[in-house]
Design a protein around this motif. Sequence first.
Motif, short mmCIF file in Angstrom:
data_model
loop_
_atom_site.label_atom_id
_atom_site.label_comp_id
_atom_site.label_asym_id
_atom_site.label_seq_id
_atom_site.Cartn_x
_atom_site.Cartn_y
_atom_site.Cartn_z
N LYS A 104 -45.68 39.53 43.03
CA LYS A 104 -46.56 39.49 41.85
C LYS A 104 -48.03 39.46 42.26
N LEU A 105 -48.88 40.11 41.47
CA LEU A 105 -50.32 40.10 41.74
C LEU A 105 -50.89 38.70 41.51
N SER A 106 -51.81 38.31 42.36
CA SER A 106 -52.50 37.03 42.15
C SER A 106 -53.58 37.21 41.08
N PRO A 107 -54.01 36.13 40.41
CA PRO A 107 -55.08 36.26 39.41
C PRO A 107 -56.35 36.87 39.98
N GLU A 108 -56.69 36.54 41.25
CA GLU A 108 -57.89 37.13 41.86
C GLU A 108 -57.75 38.63 42.01
N ALA A 109 -56.54 39.08 42.41
CA ALA A 109 -56.33 40.52 42.57
C ALA A 109 -56.41 41.24 41.22
N VAL A 110 -55.90 40.61 40.16
CA VAL A 110 -55.99 41.23 38.83
C VAL A 110 -57.45 41.41 38.43
N LYS A 111 -58.28 40.41 38.69
CA LYS A 111 -59.70 40.51 38.36
C LYS A 111 -60.38 41.63 39.16
N ASP A 112 -60.04 41.72 40.47
CA ASP A 112 -60.66 42.76 41.30
C ASP A 112 -60.26 44.16 40.85
N LEU A 127 -48.09 50.11 35.97
CA LEU A 127 -47.55 49.35 37.10
C LEU A 127 -48.35 48.09 37.36
N CYS A 128 -49.66 48.15 37.22
CA CYS A 128 -50.49 46.96 37.44
C CYS A 128 -50.16 45.87 36.44
N ALA A 129 -50.01 46.24 35.17
CA ALA A 129 -49.69 45.25 34.14
C ALA A 129 -48.33 44.62 34.39
N ARG A 130 -47.37 45.43 34.85
CA ARG A 130 -46.03 44.88 35.12
C ARG A 130 -46.06 43.93 36.31
N LEU A 131 -46.80 44.28 37.38
CA LEU A 131 -46.87 43.41 38.55
C LEU A 131 -47.74 42.18 38.28
N ALA A 132 -48.64 42.25 37.33
CA ALA A 132 -49.39 41.06 36.96
C ALA A 132 -48.52 40.06 36.23
N ASP A 133 -47.41 40.53 35.67
CA ASP A 133 -46.52 39.65 34.91
C ASP A 133 -45.38 39.10 35.76
N HIS A 134 -44.79 39.90 36.63
CA HIS A 134 -43.66 39.45 37.44
C HIS A 134 -43.48 40.38 38.62
N PRO A 135 -42.80 39.94 39.69
CA PRO A 135 -42.57 40.81 40.85
C PRO A 135 -41.56 41.91 40.51
#
Length: 355
Positions: A104-112, A127-135
């Motif tokens: 799963k993406l970390s909150p810092e990675a989502v912001k970047d 894909l980014c939205a899905r990985l921000a929610d779960h692996p």
Amino acid sequence: MLATLVSAGTTTAAAASCETNFEARLNCWFRWIGEGTFVVTLNDTLPFDGDQQARRSVERKVVTTSRSHLIVEVPANHYTGPGGTALLLLAGVRWVEPSAHIDKLSPEAVKDLKAVNACDFNNHADLCARLADHPLRGSDLIKAGSSSDRSQHAYSVEAPSDPPTSTPATTQTPTEQTGTKKPADPLFGKKTTALAGLCALLVLLLTAFLVLVRRSSSQGPATAAHLAAPTAQAAQPRAPDEQTTRLRTAPATATAPAPAPTPAPTPASAPAPRHGREVGGRPGPAQTAVVRTELHPQGYVELDHVLYRAVWADPGRPPPGPGSLVDVTDARRRESDVLYAFPTAAGRHDQTTRT
């Protein structure tokens, strides 16, 4: 093609001087991307760390200028880590194994990624939205079409294990990661042997069946045309009312049956010969049939142009020969397809000339 030809030594040399943090690694890799396609293989988890401002600066340069030249691959059963997932989303080409683990993406990675416009988080199917929610698994990315199956992009040419004794031959085998060509199934030999044994057994059973049919048909002079007549009618037991309606009498021009010869007297000590099966009285209404083979005690009779198996049911007198008329009835057991043959009753006639 350029991606597969990147030297492993070049990748190792590039990574050797970049083992500080995510921002330092990405900046180092970006310099090497300027010389061509660059491949990063995530054999271990990658953290997402480093100075935020410097990290976003190099992320923006990768997305805007070199994204199509960055290839990130995840081997089978390996985890990406939060930095590996961010790097995978920054890359223009993604190769993953179906069994790979995309963390799963970390909150810092989502912001970047939002800041450098690398993803569309407003689209929940992105894909980014899905990985921000779960692996996810590598197979999920392959099904979604956002990544390619890594096993279809890596091959190796290996020399034969034994020294050649004649003209050398080139052997091409896929690597363990390809999965495109599977080794020979160890059960293939066992399956083939079992199939061959089953075929041999079927041939043996078919041969035995043919032998029994020939032995049965050799008991009388029944022709192939008679044996080819429909047998479905003989196999189905007739209802009593149908038996009654099909009773027929011999033609009026037929001659009276000749009396059966009286068996010669035998000594009291010798038992009387038995010519047929003892079945008691006639079990039901009778029909007139023509003997086609010797009834000793079983043979064939013709009834309405159909051959039936019949047994001589009068052990006290010899059975008539082929061409004679007999009375036939159904057996006492309804499931039996063998008829009982009796001498013709009074009023019936012998038609010895019928063929």
